[in-house]
Design a protein around this motif. Structure first.
Motif, PDB file in Angstrom:
ATOM      1  N   ALA A   6       6.878  -1.263  -1.579  1.00  0.00           N
ATOM      2  CA  ALA A   6       5.633  -1.618  -2.358  1.00  0.00           C
ATOM      3  C   ALA A   6       4.772  -2.423  -1.439  1.00  0.00           C
ATOM      4  N   ARG A   8       4.854  -3.299   1.474  1.00  0.00           N
ATOM      5  CA  ARG A   8       4.262  -2.855   3.110  1.00  0.00           C
ATOM      6  C   ARG A   8       3.026  -1.863   2.769  1.00  0.00           C
ATOM      7  N   ARG A   9       3.322  -1.012   1.570  1.00  0.00           N
ATOM      8  CA  ARG A   9       2.395  -0.079   1.571  1.00  0.00           C
ATOM      9  C   ARG A   9       1.223  -0.283   0.484  1.00  0.00           C
ATOM     10  N   GLY A  10       1.424  -1.242  -0.130  1.00  0.00           N
ATOM     11  CA  GLY A  10       0.487  -1.415  -1.380  1.00  0.00           C
ATOM     12  C   GLY A  10       1.347  -0.837  -2.787  1.00  0.00           C
ATOM     13  N   GLU A  12       0.127   0.595  -5.411  1.00  0.00           N
ATOM     14  CA  GLU A  12      -0.340   1.794  -5.926  1.00  0.00           C
ATOM     15  C   GLU A  12      -0.064   3.160  -4.576  1.00  0.00           C
ATOM     16  N   SER A  13      -0.123   2.784  -3.555  1.00  0.00           N
ATOM     17  CA  SER A  13       0.353   3.799  -2.595  1.00  0.00           C
ATOM     18  C   SER A  13       1.730   4.347  -2.643  1.00  0.00           C
ATOM     19  N   PHE A  14       2.613   3.187  -2.913  1.00  0.00           N
ATOM     20  CA  PHE A  14       3.966   3.422  -2.966  1.00  0.00           C
ATOM     21  C   PHE A  14       4.172   4.178  -4.284  1.00  0.00           C
ATOM     22  N   SER A  16       2.204   6.156  -5.793  1.00  0.00           N
ATOM     23  CA  SER A  16       1.609   7.661  -5.927  1.00  0.00           C
ATOM     24  C   SER A  16       2.342   8.363  -4.823  1.00  0.00           C
ATOM     25  N   GLU A  17       3.138   7.819  -3.824  1.00  0.00           N
ATOM     26  CA  GLU A  17       3.978   8.484  -3.021  1.00  0.00           C
ATOM     27  C   GLU A  17       5.346   9.062  -3.848  1.00  0.00           C
TER      28      GLU A  17
END
Length: 122
Positions: A6, A8-10, A12-14, A16-17
């Motif tokens: 989370a 590294r990717r942010g 929200e992005s994590f 969502s993935e």
């Protein structure tokens, strides 16, 4: 580690993935219950009619956890403390990398009492 992914990717992005993944997932974290890196308590995130996810808490011997923290700080960050000084420092309530070793274990033990169907401590 979920918290590292989370970071590294942010978040929200994590999230969502991770939401797109099928089936059960395994995450490892050093987080305390109040910093758990997903929706918590987990009973609220169960699919309708499905069992809630489980949390397995593995607690190390605090002596080992303190020693490993000292090794990490010494090797990765050049800690100026020798082991005896570090043990004295840790013994008098100074916070380690992930907080107080005892507070962390006690917080998860309280979660086991509150949520015995979803949280187990070993």
């Amino acid at each position: 580690f979920a918290d590292g992914a989370a970071s590294r990717r942010g978040a929200e992005s994590f999230m969502s993935e991770a939401a797109a993944w099928e089936g059960r997932r395994f995450f490892k974290t050093h987080a305390a219950p109040w910093n758990f890196p997903c929706r918590y308590p987990l009973e609220e995130s169960a699919k309708v009619g499905g069992p809630p996810p489980k949390v397995v808490v593995l607690v190390a011997d605090p002596r080992h956890a303190i020693y490993v923290t000292w090794l990490f700080l010494k090797d990765a960050h050049g800690s100026p403390y020798d082991l005896a000084d570090f043990l004295t420092w840790a013994k008098f309530g100074h916070k380690l990398m992930f907080g107080d070793v005892y507070d962390h274990a006690l917080a998860w033990a309280q979660e086991v009492v509150k949520r015995p169907g979803t949280v187990g401590m070993f």
